[in-house]
Design a protein around this motif. Structure first.
Motif, PDB file in Angstrom:
ATOM      1  N   LEU A  65      39.776  42.781  51.077  1.00 26.65           N
ATOM      2  CA  LEU A  65      40.057  43.327  49.746  1.00 26.65           C
ATOM      3  C   LEU A  65      39.050  42.780  48.728  1.00 26.65           C
ATOM      4  CD1 LEU A  65      41.683  44.982  47.744  1.00 26.65           C
ATOM      5  CD2 LEU A  65      43.300  43.066  47.581  1.00 26.65           C
ATOM      6  N   THR A  66      38.757  41.498  48.815  1.00 23.73           N
ATOM      7  CA  THR A  66      37.800  40.881  47.895  1.00 23.73           C
ATOM      8  C   THR A  66      36.407  41.468  48.080  1.00 23.73           C
ATOM      9  OG1 THR A  66      39.098  38.851  47.790  1.00 23.73           O
ATOM     10  CG2 THR A  66      36.770  38.681  47.199  1.00 23.73           C
ATOM     11  N   VAL A  67      35.974  41.625  49.324  1.00 18.23           N
ATOM     12  CA  VAL A  67      34.672  42.238  49.599  1.00 18.23           C
ATOM     13  C   VAL A  67      34.633  43.643  48.999  1.00 18.23           C
ATOM     14  CG1 VAL A  67      33.256  43.236  51.464  1.00 18.23           C
ATOM     15  CG2 VAL A  67      34.084  40.878  51.625  1.00 18.23           C
ATOM     16  N   SER A  68      35.702  44.406  49.176  1.00 16.66           N
ATOM     17  CA  SER A  68      35.766  45.762  48.652  1.00 16.66           C
ATOM     18  C   SER A  68      35.596  45.778  47.133  1.00 16.66           C
ATOM     19  CB  SER A  68      37.096  46.406  49.038  1.00 16.66           C
ATOM     20  OG  SER A  68      37.129  47.742  48.604  1.00 16.66           O
ATOM     21  N   GLU A  69      36.292  44.907  46.445  1.00 17.69           N
ATOM     22  CA  GLU A  69      36.216  44.851  44.983  1.00 17.69           C
ATOM     23  C   GLU A  69      34.838  44.412  44.506  1.00 17.69           C
ATOM     24  OE1 GLU A  69      38.252  46.059  42.806  1.00 17.69           O
ATOM     25  OE2 GLU A  69      39.649  46.628  44.370  1.00 17.69           O
ATOM     26  N   LEU A  70      34.277  43.374  45.131  1.00 20.53           N
ATOM     27  CA  LEU A  70      32.955  42.893  44.714  1.00 20.53           C
ATOM     28  C   LEU A  70      31.878  43.938  44.998  1.00 20.53           C
ATOM     29  CD1 LEU A  70      33.097  39.130  45.784  1.00 20.53           C
ATOM     30  CD2 LEU A  70      33.459  40.127  43.504  1.00 20.53           C
ATOM     31  N   MET A  71      31.964  44.613  46.130  1.00 23.58           N
ATOM     32  CA  MET A  71      30.991  45.656  46.441  1.00 23.58           C
ATOM     33  C   MET A  71      31.138  46.846  45.495  1.00 23.58           C
ATOM     34  SD  MET A  71      28.899  44.806  48.863  1.00 23.58           S
ATOM     35  CE  MET A  71      28.244  46.419  49.311  1.00 23.58           C
ATOM     36  N   SER A  72      32.371  47.238  45.188  1.00 22.98           N
ATOM     37  CA  SER A  72      32.589  48.344  44.251  1.00 22.98           C
ATOM     38  C   SER A  72      32.010  48.013  42.886  1.00 22.98           C
ATOM     39  CB  SER A  72      34.084  48.656  44.133  1.00 22.98           C
ATOM     40  OG  SER A  72      34.579  49.132  45.360  1.00 22.98           O
ATOM     41  N   ASN A  73      32.204  46.777  42.430  1.00 20.91           N
ATOM     42  CA  ASN A  73      31.622  46.358  41.150  1.00 20.91           C
ATOM     43  C   ASN A  73      30.105  46.424  41.207  1.00 20.91           C
ATOM     44  OD1 ASN A  73      34.054  45.894  39.933  1.00 20.91           O
ATOM     45  ND2 ASN A  73      33.941  43.675  40.022  1.00 20.91           N
ATOM     46  N   ALA A  74      29.523  45.966  42.302  1.00 25.45           N
ATOM     47  CA  ALA A  74      28.067  45.977  42.430  1.00 25.45           C
ATOM     48  C   ALA A  74      27.531  47.408  42.428  1.00 25.45           C
ATOM     49  CB  ALA A  74      27.638  45.242  43.699  1.00 25.45           C
ATOM     50  N   VAL A  75      28.208  48.312  43.123  1.00 23.84           N
ATOM     51  CA  VAL A  75      27.778  49.712  43.148  1.00 23.84           C
ATOM     52  C   VAL A  75      27.884  50.320  41.752  1.00 23.84           C
ATOM     53  CG1 VAL A  75      28.414  52.028  43.988  1.00 23.84           C
ATOM     54  CG2 VAL A  75      28.260  50.097  45.589  1.00 23.84           C
ATOM     55  N   GLN A  76      28.986  50.027  41.057  1.00 23.85           N
ATOM     56  CA  GLN A  76      29.232  50.636  39.756  1.00 23.85           C
ATOM     57  C   GLN A  76      28.381  50.024  38.646  1.00 23.85           C
ATOM     58  OE1 GLN A  76      33.346  50.647  38.602  1.00 23.85           O
ATOM     59  NE2 GLN A  76      32.965  51.834  36.772  1.00 23.85           N
ATOM     60  N   HIS A  77      28.187  48.704  38.674  1.00 27.11           N
ATOM     61  CA  HIS A  77      27.530  48.026  37.551  1.00 27.11           C
ATOM     62  C   HIS A  77      26.212  47.349  37.908  1.00 27.11           C
ATOM     63  CE1 HIS A  77      31.273  48.605  35.407  1.00 27.11           C
ATOM     64  NE2 HIS A  77      31.925  47.981  36.368  1.00 27.11           N
TER      65      HIS A  77
END
Length: 185
Positions: A65-77
């Motif tokens: 879950l943490t990897v998913s959130e950090l990767m989503s943030n990196a993709v978005q921002h």
């Protein structure tokens, strides 16, 4: 460095996850594309299983879950002012002590831990989840203005059978291929 107590702070985690004889690490490069979060989750779950963690265990689920959130943030921002060609995911394990997840992207903007007062908000909860699921987290500015790394840390008090040394993974164009220890997805 001999670890005598479980780490509590980001500095203690970073210190014990510095290079050492027992340290295990996997690293992968990803594009700034939404499907990168999927591939990163799959990489994390597979690598933790390779290291002896239960594929559906509590620690694995929290890390994924943490990897998913950090990767989503990196993709978005992460492209804001980016000087990096892609996103780098690293997972480090010191068996029986600590596990750290780092996501590097090209933006120097640090993530914000929002209050999330509005139940109508459609975003802004990612770092709340990271803070809840991990023991602690921090950011690190990369040299030469290359961006930042966002770290999340987990205590790892259970033993696991670690056999692989270091794996380097290329995940360009959404493809994941491992070139170490016969590990594949």
């Amino acid at each position: 460095m001999a670890v005598t107590a479980a780490p509590d702070t980001p500095a203690e985690f970073l210190s014990c996850l510095a290079s050492g004889a027992r340290l295990r690490e996997v690293s992968a490069d990803f594009a700034y594309e939404p499907q990168s979060a999927f591939h990163a989750r799959r990489l994390a779950r597979g690598q933790l299983a390779e290291w002896g963690f239960d594929r559906r265990g509590d620690l694995t689920e929290r890390v994924v879950l943490t990897v998913s959130e950090l990767m989503s943030n990196a993709v978005q921002h992460g492209l804001d002012g980016a000087r990096m060609a892609g996103i780098v995911l690293s997972i480090r394990l010191l068996p029986g002590v600590a596990l750290g997840v780092a996501v590097e992207d090209g933006s120097s903007a640090r993530p914000v831990l929002n209050d999330c007062r509005s139940t109508d908000a459609v975003d802004g909860r990612g770092m709340q989840l990271v803070a809840f699921e991990s023991t602690c987290w921090t950011t690190e500015q990369l040299g030469d203005g290359r961006g930042k790394a966002v770290w999340a840390f987990f205590r790892c008090n259970t033993s696991c059978s670690v056999t692989a040394e270091t794996a380097t993974v290329s995940a360009g164009d959404g493809m994941v291929a491992c070139i170490s220890s016969g590990f594949s997805w």
